[in-house]
Structure formats: C-alpha cells, structure tokens
Design a protein around this motif. Structure first.
Motif, PDB file in Angstrom:
ATOM      1  N   UNK A 170       0.814  -1.280  -0.110  1.00 18.07           N
ATOM      2  CA  UNK A 170      -0.093   0.049  -0.088  1.00 18.07           C
ATOM      3  C   UNK A 170       1.142   1.376   0.054  1.00 18.07           C
ATOM      4  N   UNK A 171       0.439   2.399  -0.531  1.00 20.05           N
ATOM      5  CA  UNK A 171       1.163   3.506  -0.568  1.00 20.05           C
ATOM      6  C   UNK A 171       0.689   4.416   0.532  1.00 20.05           C
ATOM      7  N   UNK A 172       1.574   5.384   0.955  1.00 23.23           N
ATOM      8  CA  UNK A 172       1.668   6.289   2.283  1.00 23.23           C
ATOM      9  C   UNK A 172       1.589   7.713   1.848  1.00 23.23           C
ATOM     10  N   UNK A 173       0.963   8.723   2.367  1.00 22.70           N
ATOM     11  CA  UNK A 173       1.122   9.934   2.169  1.00 22.70           C
ATOM     12  C   UNK A 173       1.470  10.622   3.470  1.00 22.70           C
ATOM     13  N   UNK A 174       2.577  11.223   3.501  1.00 28.82           N
ATOM     14  CA  UNK A 174       3.083  11.856   5.048  1.00 28.82           C
ATOM     15  C   UNK A 174       2.817  13.375   4.860  1.00 28.82           C
ATOM     16  N   UNK A 175       2.069  14.055   5.585  1.00 29.25           N
ATOM     17  CA  UNK A 175       1.744  15.531   5.792  1.00 29.25           C
ATOM     18  C   UNK A 175       2.678  16.093   6.549  1.00 29.25           C
ATOM     19  N   UNK A 176       3.397  17.120   6.317  1.00 31.58           N
ATOM     20  CA  UNK A 176       4.407  17.863   7.259  1.00 31.58           C
ATOM     21  C   UNK A 176       4.454  19.245   7.178  1.00 31.58           C
ATOM     22  N   UNK A 177       5.091  19.995   8.040  1.00 28.45           N
ATOM     23  CA  UNK A 177       5.345  21.518   7.799  1.00 28.45           C
ATOM     24  C   UNK A 177       6.714  21.751   8.418  1.00 28.45           C
ATOM     25  N   UNK A 178       6.839  22.922   8.732  1.00 32.50           N
ATOM     26  CA  UNK A 178       8.190  23.489   9.389  1.00 32.50           C
ATOM     27  C   UNK A 178       8.025  23.567  11.023  1.00 32.50           C
ATOM     28  N   UNK A 179       6.638  23.279  11.319  1.00 31.73           N
ATOM     29  CA  UNK A 179       6.709  22.946  12.736  1.00 31.73           C
ATOM     30  C   UNK A 179       7.415  21.793  13.231  1.00 31.73           C
ATOM     31  N   UNK A 236       0.960  25.193  10.800  1.00 30.46           N
ATOM     32  CA  UNK A 236       0.715  23.841  10.589  1.00 30.46           C
ATOM     33  C   UNK A 236      -0.302  23.240  10.241  1.00 30.46           C
ATOM     34  N   UNK A 237      -0.490  21.966   9.877  1.00 26.09           N
ATOM     35  CA  UNK A 237      -1.767  21.460   9.227  1.00 26.09           C
ATOM     36  C   UNK A 237      -2.970  21.581  10.205  1.00 26.09           C
ATOM     37  N   UNK A 238      -2.627  21.815  11.400  1.00 29.14           N
ATOM     38  CA  UNK A 238      -3.659  21.904  12.371  1.00 29.14           C
ATOM     39  C   UNK A 238      -4.706  23.193  12.094  1.00 29.14           C
ATOM     40  N   UNK A 239      -4.051  24.157  11.408  1.00 32.01           N
ATOM     41  CA  UNK A 239      -4.971  25.092  11.146  1.00 32.01           C
ATOM     42  C   UNK A 239      -5.671  25.381   9.736  1.00 32.01           C
ATOM     43  N   UNK A 240      -5.285  23.923   9.117  1.00 31.68           N
ATOM     44  CA  UNK A 240      -6.139  23.745   7.532  1.00 31.68           C
ATOM     45  C   UNK A 240      -7.719  23.640   8.039  1.00 31.68           C
ATOM     46  N   UNK A 241      -8.668  24.110   7.406  1.00 37.57           N
ATOM     47  CA  UNK A 241      -9.951  23.720   7.799  1.00 37.57           C
ATOM     48  C   UNK A 241     -10.556  22.455   6.879  1.00 37.57           C
ATOM     49  N   UNK A 242     -11.458  21.793   7.193  1.00 38.95           N
ATOM     50  CA  UNK A 242     -11.726  20.691   6.442  1.00 38.95           C
ATOM     51  C   UNK A 242     -12.097  20.915   4.899  1.00 38.95           C
ATOM     52  N   UNK A 243     -12.872  22.199   4.590  1.00 40.82           N
ATOM     53  CA  UNK A 243     -12.841  22.372   3.139  1.00 40.82           C
ATOM     54  C   UNK A 243     -11.817  22.822   2.446  1.00 40.82           C
ATOM     55  N   UNK A 244     -10.586  23.109   2.896  1.00 39.16           N
ATOM     56  CA  UNK A 244      -9.448  23.328   2.407  1.00 39.16           C
ATOM     57  C   UNK A 244      -8.563  22.395   2.070  1.00 39.16           C
ATOM     58  N   UNK A 245      -8.689  21.233   2.499  1.00 34.87           N
ATOM     59  CA  UNK A 245      -7.432  20.225   2.317  1.00 34.87           C
ATOM     60  C   UNK A 245      -7.209  19.678   0.885  1.00 34.87           C
ATOM     61  N   UNK A 246      -8.386  19.708   0.128  1.00 29.76           N
ATOM     62  CA  UNK A 246      -8.468  19.331  -1.433  1.00 29.76           C
ATOM     63  C   UNK A 246      -7.474  19.825  -2.206  1.00 29.76           C
ATOM     64  N   UNK A 247      -7.268  21.302  -1.812  1.00 28.42           N
ATOM     65  CA  UNK A 247      -6.222  22.075  -2.549  1.00 28.42           C
ATOM     66  C   UNK A 247      -4.628  21.746  -2.413  1.00 28.42           C
ATOM     67  N   UNK A 248      -4.419  21.014  -1.585  1.00 25.32           N
ATOM     68  CA  UNK A 248      -3.048  20.617  -1.145  1.00 25.32           C
ATOM     69  C   UNK A 248      -2.591  19.705  -1.681  1.00 25.32           C
ATOM     70  N   UNK A 266       1.860  35.058  19.730  1.00 25.13           N
ATOM     71  CA  UNK A 266       2.618  36.076  18.987  1.00 25.13           C
ATOM     72  C   UNK A 266       3.744  35.749  18.280  1.00 25.13           C
ATOM     73  N   UNK A 267       4.661  34.642  18.745  1.00 24.19           N
ATOM     74  CA  UNK A 267       5.691  34.217  17.942  1.00 24.19           C
ATOM     75  C   UNK A 267       5.502  33.200  16.989  1.00 24.19           C
ATOM     76  N   UNK A 268       4.492  32.366  17.293  1.00 25.38           N
ATOM     77  CA  UNK A 268       4.189  31.226  16.256  1.00 25.38           C
ATOM     78  C   UNK A 268       5.407  30.250  16.080  1.00 25.38           C
ATOM     79  N   UNK A 269       5.831  29.804  17.372  1.00 26.52           N
ATOM     80  CA  UNK A 269       6.946  28.963  17.583  1.00 26.52           C
ATOM     81  C   UNK A 269       6.803  27.314  17.335  1.00 26.52           C
ATOM     82  N   UNK A 270       5.536  27.085  17.111  1.00 26.22           N
ATOM     83  CA  UNK A 270       5.354  25.599  16.795  1.00 26.22           C
ATOM     84  C   UNK A 270       5.461  24.902  18.234  1.00 26.22           C
TER      85      UNK A 270
END
Length: 321
Positions: free
Chosen positions: A138-147, A192-204, A276-280
């Motif tokens: 099976x194939x895998x998709x890993x979602x990540x950010x700079x956090x 981070x991906x936690x800030x992505x709303x359900x209706x926004x995921x398809x665009x990524x 304020x600092x968005x340090x993740x």
C-alpha cells in the motif's frame, strides 16, 4: 492511500474533510466571539449580526467544499511531540511515554498518566497496523510542515519506512506551503496542518511529491544523528531540524513577563508566547519552562490554579533581588 499526520487536530480535520460538503448542509451549534477594543459589551444586535455572518460563512464553505471521498480508517495521527525530550529509543518505548507524562502533568486531575498511556498505546497499535499494510504494498502520504513536531515526525517515520524496506514510489509527502494567497490578493501564512479547515484540504494535493529510497535513507540517517545527540529539544532553524538547548524559547517567555506588572496571570504569558511568536511549541512546554523559572526563584506563586484548570491558570509575582 494511507495518510500519516503528527497532530490530533490536523488528523481530525482531514477525517472530516473526507465527506465535508456531501449531502445537505447539517445545521448545528456554533460559537462566536464578539468584542470591542474599549472593552464595552456588544449589543444583542451586534451579536446576532455576527452569528448570522458566521453561519453564512460556514454554510458557503460547506456548499463550495470538495469532499475527498477517502476512508477515515486510512488516516493515522501520531501526536507524540517528538521535538521534546528523549528520542534515543529505536522503537517507541517507556522513555517516550515518560516524556508525554511530563508534558501532560500541567493539566488538571492527575490525568497525565492516563492520557499519555492512551496516546502511547494507540501509536504502538497504529504503527503495527501500518507496518502490516506497508508489507502488502500500500502507498503512504505523509503530511508535514516546518513546525518542529511535524519535522521530527517526518524524519522519524522515514526511519520506520527505511527499516521496513518499502518499495520505490510507495511513499509521497506533502509539505504545507509557507505562504499562500487567498484568491483576493491577500497573502496568508499557516504554521501547521492543524490550521487547515476541512474544506481546504483538497487544494493541497497538488503539492504531493513521490520520494525516492535515497530520500528515505537520508531522513533516516538524519534522525539517527538526532537520536545520538538526544538533546532536550529539537527546533527548525533556517529550515533545518537541529538539536537545541531546553532554554531556546526562554527569551520569548521572559520578554512577555517583563512587559507585565509585578503580579500577572501566567495563562496570559502562555497564550501570548504561543500566539505572538508562532514557535510551533505546545502550551505545556511554555508552562514547564515558567515552572523552571519559579524553581530558580525568578518568579513566585501568588495564587494556585483551580483544581479543574491547567497548572498555569494562576497568578505569579516577579522576584526582584
């Protein structure tokens, strides 16, 4: 396709996205916040107007959404907070569980042991399932950010894939863009991906990249190096995941404390440092660093927190020498 994320919030949002926008709009409860800069109380008309605007925005998001039509059971979240604490174990073990217990110790009702146990046991179970599915091709998709936790999660999971000898083309990654346009000429930044709303995921999905075995091996090698260093913290500096001192974020905390009066609410400091600092980083890490300042007698506790609230819901006092 199996999706891998490193945040409970992001995992939940992606699960909702699978069927978000399907069928009739579900009318339900929602909350809004209405405030004035001068502290005055909003009128009933202002509150009702804000409620209607929020409801309309929510309805439009539903109507314009593109459901992903995937299976919720194919989405796995590993909220292991790997940017903090001991990572020397080659497999998930007691040391990671102890780190989780330490972080959750700031929350009320002595729940750290139970919460850490649930997160840890679920991770062990899910990792076993994923390994079995990897063996079937099976194939895998890993979602990540700079956090930091996302970056640690990426390297850690690539080390798992390396051990499992996954096939070429079996893994794809999706990195959260650092900057985006909202379509109206405005530039936005999600941390981070936690800030992505359900209706926004398809665009990524347009950002998907298939990774090679060499990429997986390089990530695994870097994770091994970080394990050998086994620093108290890992952070993303200039785009690189590096080992750092536990004091890395202390200057940000001290800066916000210095701006306060002699006595201040600790929760306000925690909230401002995160916002304020968005340090993740998580709220519990900020609270634990403030606890260290109390032990060093830089601060004193004036009032304790309510038994049903996190430790940092209390009043502190600056100590002058």
């Amino acid at each position: 396709m199996i999706d891998i994320l490193f945040s409970d919030s992001a995992c939940g949002s992606l699960k909702i996205a699978q069927h978000y926008g399907k069928e009739k709009y579900p009318v339900g409860c929602m909350s809004i916040i209405v405030s004035h800069n001068d502290g005055s109380k909003p009128s009933k008309d202002e509150i009702e107007t804000a409620r209607k605007e929020a409801e309309e925005k929510k309805r439009m998001a539903w109507d314009n959404a593109t459901p992903l039509d995937g299976k919720v059971s194919d989405i796995y979240g590993f909220n292991l907070l790997l940017s903090i604490g001991d990572i020397s174990e080659n497999q998930l073990g007691i040391k990671r569980k102890q780190v989780l217990e330490h972080l959750f110790s700031v929350y009320p009702n002595d729940q750290e042991h139970q919460v850490a146990k649930e997160i840890f046991n679920l991770a062990i179970e899910d990792l076993k399932t994923i390994r079995e599915r990897a063996a079937t091709g099976e194939t895998f998709r890993v979602w990540y950010s700079n956090q930091p936790d996302d970056m640690c999660g990426l390297y850690w999971f690539m080390s798992q894939f390396n051990q499992w000898n996954v096939n070429n083309g079996q893994v794809v990654i999706v990195k959260l863009p650092e900057w985006e346009s909202d379509g109206y000429g405005n530039v936005m930044q999600k941390n981070s991906w936690a800030e992505v709303a359900p209706e926004e995921w398809y665009q990524y999905f347009a950002f998907e990249k298939t990774v090679s075995p060499v990429f997986i091996q390089c990530c695994a090698s870097r994770w091994q190096a970080l394990q050998a260093e086994n620093a108290p913290l890992r952070a993303v500096l200039n785009g690189q995941l590096v080992s750092v001192s536990e004091k890395l974020y202390d200057d940000f905390i001290r800066c916000e404390i210095e701006a306060e009066d002699e006595k201040f609410h600790e929760a306000m400091i925690v909230g401002r440092v995160l916002g304020k600092y968005q340090l993740g980083i998580c709220d519990s890490w900020v609270a634990l660093r403030i606890e260290e300042m109390i032990r060093d007698r830089k601060l004193e506790t004036v009032t304790g927190s309510n038994k049903d609230m996190p430790l940092y819901h209390r009043v502190l006092k600056k100590v002058t020498h």
